[in-house]
Design a protein around this motif. Structure first.
Motif, short mmCIF file in Angstrom:
data_model
loop_
_atom_site.label_atom_id
_atom_site.label_comp_id
_atom_site.label_asym_id
_atom_site.label_seq_id
_atom_site.Cartn_x
_atom_site.Cartn_y
_atom_site.Cartn_z
N SER A 267 56.09 123.26 54.66
CA SER A 267 57.45 122.78 54.89
C SER A 267 57.79 121.58 54.01
CB SER A 267 57.60 122.39 56.36
OG SER A 267 56.82 121.25 56.63
N GLY A 268 56.84 121.12 53.17
CA GLY A 268 57.12 120.00 52.27
C GLY A 268 57.10 118.65 52.96
N ASP A 269 56.29 118.52 54.02
CA ASP A 269 56.20 117.27 54.77
C ASP A 269 55.03 116.43 54.21
OD1 ASP A 269 55.61 115.29 56.59
OD2 ASP A 269 55.63 116.60 58.34
N LEU A 270 55.35 115.25 53.65
CA LEU A 270 54.31 114.45 52.98
C LEU A 270 53.27 113.90 53.95
CD1 LEU A 270 56.63 112.75 50.37
CD2 LEU A 270 54.66 114.20 49.83
N LYS A 271 53.66 113.64 55.19
CA LYS A 271 52.68 113.17 56.19
C LYS A 271 51.64 114.23 56.44
CE LYS A 271 54.28 109.41 58.89
NZ LYS A 271 55.71 109.13 58.99
N GLU A 272 52.13 115.47 56.63
CA GLU A 272 51.20 116.58 56.86
C GLU A 272 50.31 116.78 55.64
OE1 GLU A 272 51.34 121.29 58.20
OE2 GLU A 272 53.05 120.46 57.13
N ALA A 273 50.89 116.65 54.45
CA ALA A 273 50.12 116.82 53.21
C ALA A 273 49.01 115.78 53.10
CB ALA A 273 51.05 116.75 52.00
N ALA A 274 49.32 114.51 53.43
CA ALA A 274 48.31 113.46 53.37
C ALA A 274 47.17 113.75 54.33
CB ALA A 274 48.94 112.10 53.69
N ALA A 275 47.52 114.17 55.54
CA ALA A 275 46.49 114.45 56.55
C ALA A 275 45.57 115.58 56.10
CB ALA A 275 47.15 114.78 57.89
N ASN A 276 46.10 116.54 55.33
CA ASN A 276 45.30 117.69 54.90
C ASN A 276 44.57 117.48 53.58
OD1 ASN A 276 45.92 119.40 57.04
ND2 ASN A 276 47.82 120.11 56.08
N LEU A 277 44.95 116.45 52.82
CA LEU A 277 44.53 116.35 51.42
C LEU A 277 43.02 116.45 51.19
CD1 LEU A 277 45.29 115.80 48.44
CD2 LEU A 277 45.06 113.37 48.94
N PHE A 278 42.24 115.54 51.79
CA PHE A 278 40.81 115.49 51.47
C PHE A 278 40.06 116.71 52.01
CE2 PHE A 278 41.40 110.66 51.20
CZ PHE A 278 41.47 110.68 49.82
N ALA A 279 40.45 117.17 53.20
CA ALA A 279 39.79 118.36 53.76
C ALA A 279 40.09 119.58 52.89
CB ALA A 279 40.22 118.59 55.20
N ALA A 280 41.32 119.66 52.37
CA ALA A 280 41.70 120.80 51.51
C ALA A 280 40.92 120.78 50.20
CB ALA A 280 43.20 120.76 51.23
N LEU A 281 40.76 119.58 49.59
CA LEU A 281 39.99 119.50 48.35
C LEU A 281 38.55 119.93 48.58
CD1 LEU A 281 41.33 116.16 46.78
CD2 LEU A 281 41.52 118.44 45.78
N ARG A 282 37.96 119.50 49.71
CA ARG A 282 36.60 119.92 50.03
C ARG A 282 36.52 121.43 50.21
NH1 ARG A 282 32.88 115.93 52.11
NH2 ARG A 282 33.93 113.92 51.95
N GLU A 283 37.53 121.97 50.89
CA GLU A 283 37.56 123.39 51.19
C GLU A 283 37.65 124.23 49.90
OE1 GLU A 283 37.19 124.70 54.17
OE2 GLU A 283 37.35 126.72 53.27
N LEU A 284 38.50 123.79 48.97
CA LEU A 284 38.70 124.56 47.74
C LEU A 284 37.55 124.39 46.75
CD1 LEU A 284 42.50 124.01 46.94
CD2 LEU A 284 41.40 125.94 48.09
N ASP A 285 36.81 123.27 46.88
CA ASP A 285 35.78 122.91 45.90
C ASP A 285 34.51 123.73 46.11
OD1 ASP A 285 34.65 121.53 43.82
OD2 ASP A 285 34.03 119.83 45.05
N LYS A 286 34.59 125.02 45.80
CA LYS A 286 33.44 125.91 46.03
C LYS A 286 32.95 126.41 44.68
CE LYS A 286 33.42 125.74 50.46
NZ LYS A 286 34.41 126.23 51.42
N PRO A 287 31.63 126.72 44.59
CA PRO A 287 31.14 127.28 43.33
C PRO A 287 31.91 128.58 43.02
CG PRO A 287 29.35 126.98 44.94
CD PRO A 287 30.62 126.64 45.63
N GLY A 288 32.05 128.88 41.75
CA GLY A 288 32.68 130.16 41.41
C GLY A 288 34.13 130.02 41.00
N ILE A 289 34.75 128.86 41.24
CA ILE A 289 36.11 128.69 40.74
C ILE A 289 36.06 127.95 39.41
CG2 ILE A 289 37.25 128.69 43.01
CD1 ILE A 289 37.36 125.59 42.73
N SER A 290 37.08 128.13 38.58
CA SER A 290 37.05 127.47 37.27
C SER A 290 37.69 126.10 37.35
CB SER A 290 37.77 128.33 36.24
OG SER A 290 39.13 128.43 36.59
N GLY A 291 38.34 125.79 38.45
CA GLY A 291 38.96 124.49 38.61
C GLY A 291 39.93 124.54 39.77
N ILE A 292 40.55 123.39 40.05
CA ILE A 292 41.57 123.34 41.10
C ILE A 292 42.88 122.91 40.45
CG2 ILE A 292 42.32 122.28 43.27
CD1 ILE A 292 39.35 121.76 43.92
#
Ligand code: TXA
Ligand code: MG
Length: 319
Positions: A267-292
């Motif tokens: 929905s484009g809510d910056l508060k929600e985005a901040a709360a999700n930021l670090f967990a999302a980076l950890r989640e996406l940071d998996k072997p096998g991807i070429s980058g984020i």
């Protein structure tokens, strides 16, 4: 052995007991999980740096259960008192002149004559600080140069075996570190954008915040350019990710999200985005991807802190 404690009265007392004994306990604040140690105990504070594998002694934020306890360690100006009344408990850190009489470890202030203090919001954290009965130094509870933890399991994954306990109080609601403001000079200086919006601070202050002088390395010694780094390479302001890249989106997506992508806030809510930021980076940071690849994120409100952290995550690595 690192014990995983829950937020029951008995476990909070156990965590406080460990802190009083000079132990290291990770606890949740509204921003991120901190790695706490008795700020009056040189060995405990040194242990924090050791557990994190920090390459240098950056100054640490000292956490207190209320403003009165902070007044024992630092000298409040009228402006400082006003900000503390408005925003504490909350995601604001004040850098103030240290009192002569303060016996907080010199390692906390890294040799400066100022000290960073804050009163965190969660009831569990403040109960822990009350019971511990000492100021608690706490940087974010991650290994040096890594993403800050916003859940107890993030801390366990990185620091298990290196600290005494993790006090699980659920996910951190704000998700980016506190806003750091120095009130040691003539003008208030924004040392680090964070969980308290700059606009809110400036309207309380009635004056714009100054930025630290670029040539002054002591202004904010903890602000390494590369920081918060996942393993994957990060590209910013990307509308169309390349094949193989994981995508960190924001707001309405104009195209189909690639597999393994995550939207910080549909929905484009910056508060929600901040709360999700670090967990999302950890989640996406998996072997096998070429980058984020990361979608553009607006700069207003918490967008400043989010973009600051993302730029550090994308910067060339220095450590
Ligand atoms: O949200 C937060 O602030 C979290 C939670 C755990 O409270 N803590 C945190 O601490 O982010 P840390 O150590 O990762 O960051 C402390 C920041 C650094 O940018 C450091 O340079 C600045 O505060 N700082 C601390 N003491 C200072 C001082 N005396 N003068 C200038 N900057 C200081
Ligand atoms: Mg940190």
């Amino acid at each position: 052995m690192t014990v995983l404690l829950s937020n029951t009265p008995a476990d909070i007392e156990e965590a406080a007991h460990l802190l009083r004994q000079g132990g290291l306990v990770s606890f949740a604040t509204e921003t991120v999980y901190g790695l706490g140690g008795n700020a009056r105990d040189d060995r405990a504070v040194a242990g924090i740096f050791e557990a994190k594998g920090r390459p240098r002694f950056n100054p640490l934020i000292v956490h207190l259960p209320h403003a009165e306890a902070a007044e024992e360690e630092v000298r409040f100006s009228a402006t400082a008192r006003d900000l503390a009344e408005r925003f504490w408990p909350g995601p604001l850190t004040l850098v103030l002149p240290k009192r002569e009489a303060s016996n907080v470890s010199l390692l906390c202030s890294a040799g400066l004559d100022s000290l960073a203090v804050r009163v965190p919001a969660p009831e569990t954290a403040r109960e822990l600080l009350r019971l511990a009965g000492c100021p608690v130094a706490a940087p974010s509870a991650n290994r040096a140069g890594r993403i800050s933890p916003t859940r107890a399991e993030h801390v366990m994954n990185e620091l298990s075996g290196r600290i005494d306990a993790v006090l699980d109080d659920g996910p951190c609601p704000v998700g980016v570190e506190s806003t750091v403001v120095s009130l040691t000079g003539e003008h208030p200086v924004l040392l680090r954008p964070g969980g308290l919006e700059r606009e809110e601070l400036e309207s309380a202050l009635g004056v714009p915040l100054a930025l630290p002088a670029a040539e002054d390395p002591l202004a904010s010694p903890g602000m390494l350019k590369s920081h918060y780094a996942p393993d994957a390479r990060i590209r910013l302001d990307v509308l169309a990710p390349k094949p193989g890249e994981a995508y960190l989106g924001f707001g309405k997506q104009t195209r189909d999200a690639p597999e393994g992508s995550f939207n910080l806030s549909p929905s484009g809510d910056l508060k929600e985005a901040a709360a999700n930021l670090f967990a999302a980076l950890r989640e996406l940071d998996k072997p096998g991807i070429s980058g984020i690849a990361v979608a553009p994120i607006p700069l207003d409100g918490l967008g400043q802190a989010i973009n600051d952290r993302l730029q550090r995550a994308a910067a060339p690595r220095e450590i």
